[in-house]
Design a protein around this motif. Structure first.
Motif, PDB file in Angstrom:
ATOM      1  N   CYS A 226      49.520  48.689  -4.209  1.00 26.08           N
ATOM      2  CA  CYS A 226      48.748  49.783  -3.595  1.00 26.08           C
ATOM      3  C   CYS A 226      47.539  49.304  -2.817  1.00 26.08           C
ATOM      4  O   CYS A 226      46.849  50.108  -2.192  1.00 26.08           O
ATOM      5  N   GLY A 227      47.264  47.997  -2.832  1.00 26.70           N
ATOM      6  CA  GLY A 227      46.108  47.496  -2.097  1.00 26.70           C
ATOM      7  C   GLY A 227      44.823  48.098  -2.620  1.00 26.70           C
ATOM      8  O   GLY A 227      44.541  48.066  -3.814  1.00 26.70           O
ATOM      9  N   ALA A 228      44.049  48.674  -1.730  1.00 24.75           N
ATOM     10  CA  ALA A 228      42.772  49.291  -2.115  1.00 24.75           C
ATOM     11  C   ALA A 228      42.927  50.776  -2.414  1.00 24.75           C
ATOM     12  O   ALA A 228      41.936  51.496  -2.505  1.00 24.75           O
ATOM     13  N   GLY A 229      44.172  51.258  -2.567  1.00 30.84           N
ATOM     14  CA  GLY A 229      44.410  52.649  -2.948  1.00 30.84           C
ATOM     15  C   GLY A 229      44.316  53.645  -1.809  1.00 30.84           C
ATOM     16  O   GLY A 229      44.239  54.858  -2.044  1.00 30.84           O
ATOM     17  N   SER A 230      44.388  53.161  -0.556  1.00 30.20           N
ATOM     18  CA  SER A 230      44.158  54.045   0.594  1.00 30.20           C
ATOM     19  C   SER A 230      45.257  55.095   0.758  1.00 30.20           C
ATOM     20  O   SER A 230      44.977  56.249   1.120  1.00 30.20           O
ATOM     21  N   ILE A 247      49.713  57.040  -9.361  1.00 31.34           N
ATOM     22  CA  ILE A 247      49.546  55.782 -10.091  1.00 31.34           C
ATOM     23  C   ILE A 247      49.629  54.613  -9.110  1.00 31.34           C
ATOM     24  O   ILE A 247      50.602  54.480  -8.364  1.00 31.34           O
ATOM     25  N   GLY A 248      48.605  53.774  -9.101  1.00 29.77           N
ATOM     26  CA  GLY A 248      48.596  52.584  -8.263  1.00 29.77           C
ATOM     27  C   GLY A 248      48.784  51.336  -9.099  1.00 29.77           C
ATOM     28  O   GLY A 248      48.188  51.196 -10.170  1.00 29.77           O
ATOM     29  N   VAL A 249      49.633  50.432  -8.622  1.00 31.10           N
ATOM     30  CA  VAL A 249      49.875  49.151  -9.293  1.00 31.10           C
ATOM     31  C   VAL A 249      49.550  48.040  -8.300  1.00 31.10           C
ATOM     32  O   VAL A 249      50.063  48.037  -7.174  1.00 31.10           O
ATOM     33  N   GLU A 250      48.688  47.123  -8.686  1.00 29.10           N
ATOM     34  CA  GLU A 250      48.270  46.051  -7.784  1.00 29.10           C
ATOM     35  C   GLU A 250      48.146  44.744  -8.552  1.00 29.10           C
ATOM     36  O   GLU A 250      47.598  44.716  -9.658  1.00 29.10           O
ATOM     37  N   ILE A 251      48.670  43.662  -7.983  1.00 31.04           N
ATOM     38  CA  ILE A 251      48.565  42.339  -8.609  1.00 31.04           C
ATOM     39  C   ILE A 251      47.184  41.729  -8.371  1.00 31.04           C
ATOM     40  O   ILE A 251      46.551  41.221  -9.291  1.00 31.04           O
ATOM     41  N   ALA A 252      46.729  41.770  -7.136  1.00 27.89           N
ATOM     42  CA  ALA A 252      45.524  41.038  -6.748  1.00 27.89           C
ATOM     43  C   ALA A 252      44.280  41.643  -7.409  1.00 27.89           C
ATOM     44  O   ALA A 252      43.989  42.824  -7.246  1.00 27.89           O
TER      45      ALA A 252
END
Length: 501
Positions: A226-230, A247-252
């Motif tokens: 999702c990056g920064a959730g934009s 729901i946002g899923v992000e590795i970084a």
């Protein structure tokens, strides 16, 4: 004996040796001050266990051993020789304790850390490093666990075993440490400038959302990568989705923290917005058949590039299929290779728009990012191809045909042309392959994973990129010189799980 023992470290795992050693140091009633470093990091190879679980194990350890403990989280800072001072100040602010060389013994076995405290005059207890035959350090025991060696339980303290079992951390640690995609610090690559990526995500979010909105099904909506959730910010504004879970899923780690910051600042109106720092390839995040819509933007080419190519993407697709509810949808927007990837073509490139050194450089990895950017931007389009071939993680061959023309396969030509202007993150971008899969390849892969392909799915050519970035400095022809149309650059796939699947 000093009234305080300062025990700095990441403390992901506690050992039986540590219990015996600290009991000897604190036999006169000293308080152990646990400075838990990297407390703001989790789900990375260097820091697989979140701080609150580490704190729980330390508190359990203290109860079982009878040690009096104070636990203080120490957040990471930029590398500095003053880290010992930063730690001591953090402890003073958090607890009111003024730890000085006169009242504190530092227990540590890491020479680089010991030097920082010795310079301040603190006496040192060298822990494992003090013994002729050194016992395994906590990280060594954690590596045993990650490798499936069950003897880690013989070395770990019961407090750690208890917390790891209650919170199912054994599998988490194994997954994170062995993950081929997550980097040491929780990102995909150490060379990536995440500030640039946050800006890019924000600019592109409205275009991405407009392209997929009509296919989104209300309910449980998950944006993976999702990056920064934009994009989720835009979903949050949709009246028809106000009762959905977003729901946002992000590795970084950098991007995940930006998502949490936005949520804390009240950017989202929907109360049911959640973020997870996870890698879906590492294991299931969501229950089977529990997600109505999964969104992925500019993600799958990274899974291809940093994983085991098609096998990694297929595994990812199967994970999504498993968590998709019957009738649910996976919407994927990403770069895409041309339909005839292996077709030999002639690529003519401008030479008069920059420098044309005799040979490409092989030392860019050792330069500061700004210097890399300046050097690559100064090259002509033709010379930049030579540099790309050196830095690209997916070797390809090409043969010069005159000063400005080369012969190569169509996929490699498009991999270069669609990447040549990404100079801000050149050493990161050259680790990724855009043209690994064609639209036909994608159709076969999604079908193999169990999905049905919606008619809305299609290969796409980004004409703005062609008209503004590629066509002015390049020409693509057949081997006989016949001009060729510019091929596919992107795709949109709408993949549905069958209602009876």
């Amino acid at each position: 004996m000093a009234p305080f023992v300062l025990f700095p470290g990441r403390h992901h795992l506690l050992t039986r040796f540590q219990a015996d050693y600290l009991l000897r140091l604190a036999e006169d009633g000293s308080t152990i001050v646990w400075a838990v470093t990297s407390a703001n990091h989790e789900n990375t190879k260097r820091n697989p266990v979140p701080y609150h679980r580490r704190e729980a194990a330390i508190e359990r350890f203290s109860v079982l051993t009878g040690l009096r403990s104070v636990v203080v989280p120490i957040f990471d800072t930029a590398p500095t020789d003053a880290f010992a001072e930063v730690t001591l100040k953090t402890i003073a602010v958090a607890t009111g304790l003024d730890l000085t060389p006169g009242n504190t013994l530092v227990a540590c076995s890491t020479p680089q850390v010991v030097k920082l405290y010795e310079r301040l005059g603190f006496p040192i207890a060298w822990a494992e490093a003090a013994l002729p035959v050194q016992p395994e350090r906590p990280w060594d025991v954690l590596l045993r666990l990650s490798q499936g060696d069950d003897t880690w339980r013989e070395l770990a303290h019961p407090a750690t075993i208890d917390v790891f079992e209650r919170y199912r951390l054994v599998d988490t640690v194994r997954t994170v440490i062995n993950d081929p995609i997550i980097g040491d610090e929780g990102g995909l690559t150490a060379t990536r400038d995440y500030r640039t990526y946050v800006e890019a995500f924000t600019v592109a979010a409205e275009r991405k959302w407009a392209a997929v909105r009509q296919y989104v099904q209300p309910g449980r909506i998950v944006d993976i990568g999702c990056g920064a959730g934009s994009v989720l910010e835009l979903a949050d504004r949709e009246p028809g989705l106000h009762e959905s879970d977003l729901i946002g899923v992000e590795i970084a780690r950098h991007l995940y923290q930006e998502c949490l910051h936005k949520k804390d600042q009240g950017v989202f109106r929907n109360a049911n917005v959640y973020f997870y720092q996870r890698n879906v390839l590492g294991g299931a995040i969501f229950d089977d058949r529990s997600v109505d819509t999964t969104l992925t933007f500019a993600l799958t080419h990274e899974i291809w590039s940093y994983g085991e190519r098609r096998a990694a993407v297929l595994q990812f697709a199967r994970r999504i299929f498993d968590h998709t509810a019957p009738g649910g949808v996976w919407i994927n927007s990403d770069v895409c290779g041309p339909g005839d990837r292996d077709r030999p073509v002639l690529l003519r490139l401008t030479r008069d728009d920059g420098a044309n050194p005799a040979t490409p450089r092989t030392d860019l990895a050792g330069l500061p990012p700004a210097e890399v950017k300046a050097y690559v931007e100064g090259l002509s389009t033709r010379a930049r191809l030579d540099q790309f071939a050196v830095d690209f993680a997916f070797p390809f061959s090409y043969d010069p045909v005159g000063d400005d023309t080369v012969r190569l396969d169509q996929a490699s030509a498009m991999d270069y042309l669609t990447r040549k202007d990404y100079t801000d993150n050149w050493l990161s971008e050259t680790q990724e392959q855009f043209c690994g899969l064609s639209f036909t390849d994608w159709t076969a892969l999604l079908t193999e994973a169990g999905f049905e392909i919606d008619p809305a799915s299609a290969p796409i050519r980004n004409d703005w990129v062609i008209d503004n970035r590629i066509a002015p400095v390049a020409a693509l022809t057949d081997l006989d010189g016949t001009p060729l149309p510019w091929p596919t650059t992107h795709l949109l796939t709408v993949a549905r799980r069958p209602h009876n699947g």
